[in-house]
Design a protein around this motif. Structure first.
Motif, PDB file in Angstrom:
ATOM      1  N   ASN A   1      -4.716   0.880   0.546  1.00  0.00           N
ATOM      2  CA  ASN A   1      -4.366  -0.488   0.159  1.00  0.00           C
ATOM      3  C   ASN A   1      -4.380  -0.601  -1.359  1.00  0.00           C
ATOM      4  O   ASN A   1      -5.446  -0.618  -1.984  1.00  0.00           O
ATOM      5  CB  ASN A   1      -5.363  -1.487   0.773  1.00  0.00           C
ATOM      6  N   THR A   2      -3.214  -0.685  -1.989  1.00  0.00           N
ATOM      7  CA  THR A   2      -3.132  -0.762  -3.450  1.00  0.00           C
ATOM      8  C   THR A   2      -2.958  -2.208  -3.920  1.00  0.00           C
ATOM      9  O   THR A   2      -2.793  -2.458  -5.114  1.00  0.00           O
ATOM     10  CB  THR A   2      -1.936   0.069  -3.976  1.00  0.00           C
ATOM     11  N   GLY A   3      -2.990  -3.158  -2.988  1.00  0.00           N
ATOM     12  CA  GLY A   3      -2.742  -4.556  -3.349  1.00  0.00           C
ATOM     13  C   GLY A   3      -4.027  -5.351  -3.459  1.00  0.00           C
ATOM     14  O   GLY A   3      -5.137  -4.804  -3.453  1.00  0.00           O
ATOM     15  N   SER A   4      -3.858  -6.679  -3.549  1.00  0.00           N
ATOM     16  CA  SER A   4      -5.032  -7.542  -3.703  1.00  0.00           C
ATOM     17  C   SER A   4      -5.299  -8.339  -2.429  1.00  0.00           C
ATOM     18  O   SER A   4      -6.166  -9.205  -2.416  1.00  0.00           O
ATOM     19  CB  SER A   4      -4.821  -8.485  -4.888  1.00  0.00           C
ATOM     20  N   MET A   5      -4.546  -8.101  -1.381  1.00  0.00           N
ATOM     21  CA  MET A   5      -4.803  -8.746  -0.092  1.00  0.00           C
ATOM     22  C   MET A   5      -4.850  -7.677   1.003  1.00  0.00           C
ATOM     23  O   MET A   5      -4.548  -6.505   0.755  1.00  0.00           O
ATOM     24  CB  MET A   5      -3.718  -9.773   0.241  1.00  0.00           C
TER      25      MET A   5
ATOM     26  N   GLN B   1     -13.136  19.447   5.449  1.00  0.00           N
ATOM     27  CA  GLN B   1     -13.452  20.329   4.323  1.00  0.00           C
ATOM     28  C   GLN B   1     -12.957  19.786   2.997  1.00  0.00           C
ATOM     29  O   GLN B   1     -13.737  19.469   2.124  1.00  0.00           O
ATOM     30  CB  GLN B   1     -12.817  21.711   4.584  1.00  0.00           C
ATOM     31  N   ASN B   2     -11.627  19.656   2.882  1.00  0.00           N
ATOM     32  CA  ASN B   2     -11.063  19.278   1.586  1.00  0.00           C
ATOM     33  C   ASN B   2     -10.398  17.909   1.575  1.00  0.00           C
ATOM     34  O   ASN B   2     -10.065  17.399   0.523  1.00  0.00           O
ATOM     35  CB  ASN B   2     -10.033  20.336   1.142  1.00  0.00           C
ATOM     36  N   GLY B   3     -10.192  17.332   2.728  1.00  0.00           N
ATOM     37  CA  GLY B   3      -9.539  16.025   2.779  1.00  0.00           C
ATOM     38  C   GLY B   3      -8.105  16.076   2.287  1.00  0.00           C
ATOM     39  O   GLY B   3      -7.433  17.111   2.380  1.00  0.00           O
ATOM     40  N   PHE B   4      -7.658  14.973   1.738  1.00  0.00           N
ATOM     41  CA  PHE B   4      -6.300  14.906   1.195  1.00  0.00           C
ATOM     42  C   PHE B   4      -6.303  15.451  -0.234  1.00  0.00           C
ATOM     43  O   PHE B   4      -7.292  15.326  -0.952  1.00  0.00           O
ATOM     44  CB  PHE B   4      -5.790  13.462   1.209  1.00  0.00           C
ATOM     45  N   ASN B   5      -5.196  16.020  -0.647  1.00  0.00           N
ATOM     46  CA  ASN B   5      -5.128  16.625  -1.974  1.00  0.00           C
ATOM     47  C   ASN B   5      -4.755  15.636  -3.068  1.00  0.00           C
ATOM     48  O   ASN B   5      -4.638  16.012  -4.229  1.00  0.00           O
ATOM     49  CB  ASN B   5      -4.122  17.791  -1.964  1.00  0.00           C
ATOM     50  N   VAL B   6      -4.532  14.395  -2.689  1.00  0.00           N
ATOM     51  CA  VAL B   6      -4.174  13.357  -3.655  1.00  0.00           C
ATOM     52  C   VAL B   6      -5.061  12.147  -3.403  1.00  0.00           C
ATOM     53  O   VAL B   6      -5.278  11.768  -2.257  1.00  0.00           O
ATOM     54  CB  VAL B   6      -2.682  12.957  -3.479  1.00  0.00           C
ATOM     55  N   SER B   7      -5.596  11.559  -4.471  1.00  0.00           N
ATOM     56  CA  SER B   7      -6.298  10.282  -4.296  1.00  0.00           C
ATOM     57  C   SER B   7      -5.550   9.222  -5.097  1.00  0.00           C
ATOM     58  O   SER B   7      -4.795   9.536  -6.029  1.00  0.00           O
ATOM     59  CB  SER B   7      -7.769  10.390  -4.692  1.00  0.00           C
TER      60      SER B   7
ATOM     61  N   GLY C   1      -5.275  -0.154 -14.451  1.00  0.00           N
ATOM     62  CA  GLY C   1      -4.874  -1.497 -14.904  1.00  0.00           C
ATOM     63  C   GLY C   1      -4.456  -2.306 -13.693  1.00  0.00           C
ATOM     64  O   GLY C   1      -5.191  -2.398 -12.718  1.00  0.00           O
ATOM     65  N   ASP C   2      -3.225  -2.874 -13.764  1.00  0.00           N
ATOM     66  CA  ASP C   2      -2.734  -3.657 -12.626  1.00  0.00           C
ATOM     67  C   ASP C   2      -1.969  -2.781 -11.638  1.00  0.00           C
ATOM     68  O   ASP C   2      -1.365  -3.285 -10.689  1.00  0.00           O
ATOM     69  CB  ASP C   2      -1.798  -4.776 -13.114  1.00  0.00           C
ATOM     70  N   HIS C   3      -1.934  -1.488 -11.906  1.00  0.00           N
ATOM     71  CA  HIS C   3      -1.132  -0.583 -11.078  1.00  0.00           C
ATOM     72  C   HIS C   3      -2.019   0.454 -10.393  1.00  0.00           C
ATOM     73  O   HIS C   3      -3.231   0.368 -10.439  1.00  0.00           O
ATOM     74  CB  HIS C   3      -0.066   0.115 -11.943  1.00  0.00           C
ATOM     75  N   TYR C   4      -1.357   1.444  -9.798  1.00  0.00           N
ATOM     76  CA  TYR C   4      -2.097   2.547  -9.197  1.00  0.00           C
ATOM     77  C   TYR C   4      -1.578   3.851  -9.790  1.00  0.00           C
ATOM     78  O   TYR C   4      -0.466   3.911 -10.343  1.00  0.00           O
ATOM     79  CB  TYR C   4      -1.951   2.544  -7.677  1.00  0.00           C
ATOM     80  N   ARG C   5      -2.360   4.869  -9.644  1.00  0.00           N
ATOM     81  CA  ARG C   5      -1.990   6.186 -10.136  1.00  0.00           C
ATOM     82  C   ARG C   5      -2.392   7.205  -9.080  1.00  0.00           C
ATOM     83  O   ARG C   5      -3.442   7.070  -8.447  1.00  0.00           O
ATOM     84  CB  ARG C   5      -2.752   6.456 -11.432  1.00  0.00           C
ATOM     85  N   LEU C   6      -1.517   8.194  -8.872  1.00  0.00           N
ATOM     86  CA  LEU C   6      -1.834   9.268  -7.923  1.00  0.00           C
ATOM     87  C   LEU C   6      -2.499  10.399  -8.700  1.00  0.00           C
ATOM     88  O   LEU C   6      -1.970  10.839  -9.715  1.00  0.00           O
ATOM     89  CB  LEU C   6      -0.561   9.788  -7.253  1.00  0.00           C
TER      90      LEU C   6
ATOM     91  N   GLY D   1       0.815  -1.213   0.000  1.00  0.00           N
ATOM     92  CA  GLY D   1       0.000   0.000   0.000  1.00  0.00           C
ATOM     93  C   GLY D   1       0.838   1.248   0.000  1.00  0.00           C
ATOM     94  O   GLY D   1       2.051   1.229  -0.286  1.00  0.00           O
ATOM     95  N   LEU D   2       0.180   2.332   0.314  1.00  0.00           N
ATOM     96  CA  LEU D   2       0.834   3.637   0.361  1.00  0.00           C
ATOM     97  C   LEU D   2       0.439   4.342   1.652  1.00  0.00           C
ATOM     98  O   LEU D   2      -0.670   4.149   2.159  1.00  0.00           O
ATOM     99  CB  LEU D   2       0.392   4.504  -0.828  1.00  0.00           C
ATOM    100  N   LEU D   3       1.357   5.140   2.138  1.00  0.00           N
ATOM    101  CA  LEU D   3       1.074   6.030   3.261  1.00  0.00           C
ATOM    102  C   LEU D   3       1.119   7.450   2.710  1.00  0.00           C
ATOM    103  O   LEU D   3       2.152   7.887   2.189  1.00  0.00           O
ATOM    104  CB  LEU D   3       2.125   5.832   4.359  1.00  0.00           C
ATOM    105  N   LEU D   4      -0.018   8.130   2.792  1.00  0.00           N
ATOM    106  CA  LEU D   4      -0.072   9.528   2.356  1.00  0.00           C
ATOM    107  C   LEU D   4       0.215  10.414   3.558  1.00  0.00           C
ATOM    108  O   LEU D   4      -0.376  10.226   4.629  1.00  0.00           O
ATOM    109  CB  LEU D   4      -1.454   9.898   1.804  1.00  0.00           C
ATOM    110  N   LEU D   5       1.106  11.365   3.367  1.00  0.00           N
ATOM    111  CA  LEU D   5       1.473  12.302   4.434  1.00  0.00           C
ATOM    112  C   LEU D   5       1.229  13.712   3.912  1.00  0.00           C
ATOM    113  O   LEU D   5       1.826  14.101   2.895  1.00  0.00           O
ATOM    114  CB  LEU D   5       2.950  12.118   4.805  1.00  0.00           C
ATOM    115  N   GLN D   6       0.362  14.433   4.573  1.00  0.00           N
ATOM    116  CA  GLN D   6       0.023  15.773   4.087  1.00  0.00           C
ATOM    117  C   GLN D   6       0.274  16.807   5.170  1.00  0.00           C
ATOM    118  O   GLN D   6      -0.208  16.656   6.302  1.00  0.00           O
ATOM    119  CB  GLN D   6      -1.445  15.805   3.657  1.00  0.00           C
ATOM    120  N   ASP D   7       1.029  17.853   4.821  1.00  0.00           N
ATOM    121  CA  ASP D   7       1.329  18.866   5.836  1.00  0.00           C
ATOM    122  C   ASP D   7       0.205  19.908   5.919  1.00  0.00           C
ATOM    123  O   ASP D   7      -0.777  19.840   5.176  1.00  0.00           O
ATOM    124  CB  ASP D   7       2.715  19.489   5.628  1.00  0.00           C
ATOM    125  N   GLU D   8       0.367  20.846   6.819  1.00  0.00           N
ATOM    126  CA  GLU D   8      -0.707  21.828   7.056  1.00  0.00           C
ATOM    127  C   GLU D   8      -0.933  22.764   5.870  1.00  0.00           C
ATOM    128  O   GLU D   8      -1.958  23.399   5.755  1.00  0.00           O
ATOM    129  CB  GLU D   8      -0.390  22.650   8.302  1.00  0.00           C
TER     130      GLU D   8
END
Ligand code: PAN
Ligand code: ZN
Length: 185
Positions: free
Chosen positions: A141-145, A166-172, A177-182, A107-114
């Motif tokens: 979770n970007t995987g299949s398990m 209000q705005n949540g995270f700035n990246v989803s 396909g078989d990958h992920y995209r930010l 997976g990925l951990l998103l870290l967003q500053d103030e």
């Protein structure tokens, strides 16, 4: 005097499962995550009782100097084209830091500053993530398990979910396909 020997609680490092008589578990279902996923129509069409993640925790007193230990188990799946993720939060005591430790899954951990600037770290079995203060954090979770990650954080840190309402995270993070995209929002 005999030295006391006790068997402590334990955790399975490869699954993140905690073994403890006093373990607490909090389940977060889709219905608890209103407005978190971009595709609200896709979310509405799913069973609201779907478990998205659960957190196992050892109880700790919320006093200065104490530490919490918990494990997040984030299921695999997508809503629309967005991967399952945790709500994400700043700490109530925003300066308080935390460690995440990957157990299983990908997976990925998103870290967003103030200021809204986002950094992303890969999460995998054995990964170590130092989440400094002043950073909102969310697991994806970007995987299949199932993705499982242990966490240790100050018991006084608290969770501030309001700041991101209000705005949540700035990246989803979307399936591509078989990958992920930010995707920047
Ligand atoms: C974690 C999180 C856990 C669930 O224990 O609380 O991953 O995420 P949300 O709290 O955003 O729903 C942690 O970061 N504690 O501080
Ligand atoms: Zn946290």
């Amino acid at each position: 005097m005999p030295v006391a020997l006790s068997i402590p609680s334990s955790v399975n490092y490869s699954t993140g499962q905690i073994h403890a008589s006093n373990k607490q578990t909090k389940v977060t279902k889709l219905k608890d995550l209103q407005g978190v996923f971009c595709d609200t129509q896709a979310a509405d069409e799913m069973d609201a009782e779907t478990c998205i993640y659960q957190v196992e925790m050892l109880p700790a007193q919320s006093v200065e100097g104490e530490l919490n230990f918990g494990v997040t188990h984030l299921e695999a799946g997508i809503i629309g084209d967005e991967f399952y993720m945790t709500r994400g939060h700043f700490h109530q005591r925003i300066e308080q830091a935390e460690f995440y430790l990957g157990c299983q899954g990908e997976g990925l951990l998103l870290l967003q500053d103030e200021q809204g600037e986002v950094r992303v770290e890969k999460v995998f079995a054995g990964s170590i993530h130092h989440i400094g203060g002043y950073l909102a954090h969310r697991l994806v979770n970007t995987g299949s398990m199932r993705l499982s990650a242990m966490a240790v954080w100050p018991a006084v840190a608290g969770h501030n979910y309001e700041a991101l309402k209000q705005n949540g995270f700035n990246v989803s993070v979307v399936k591509d396909g078989d990958h992920y995209r930010l995707v920047e929002k």
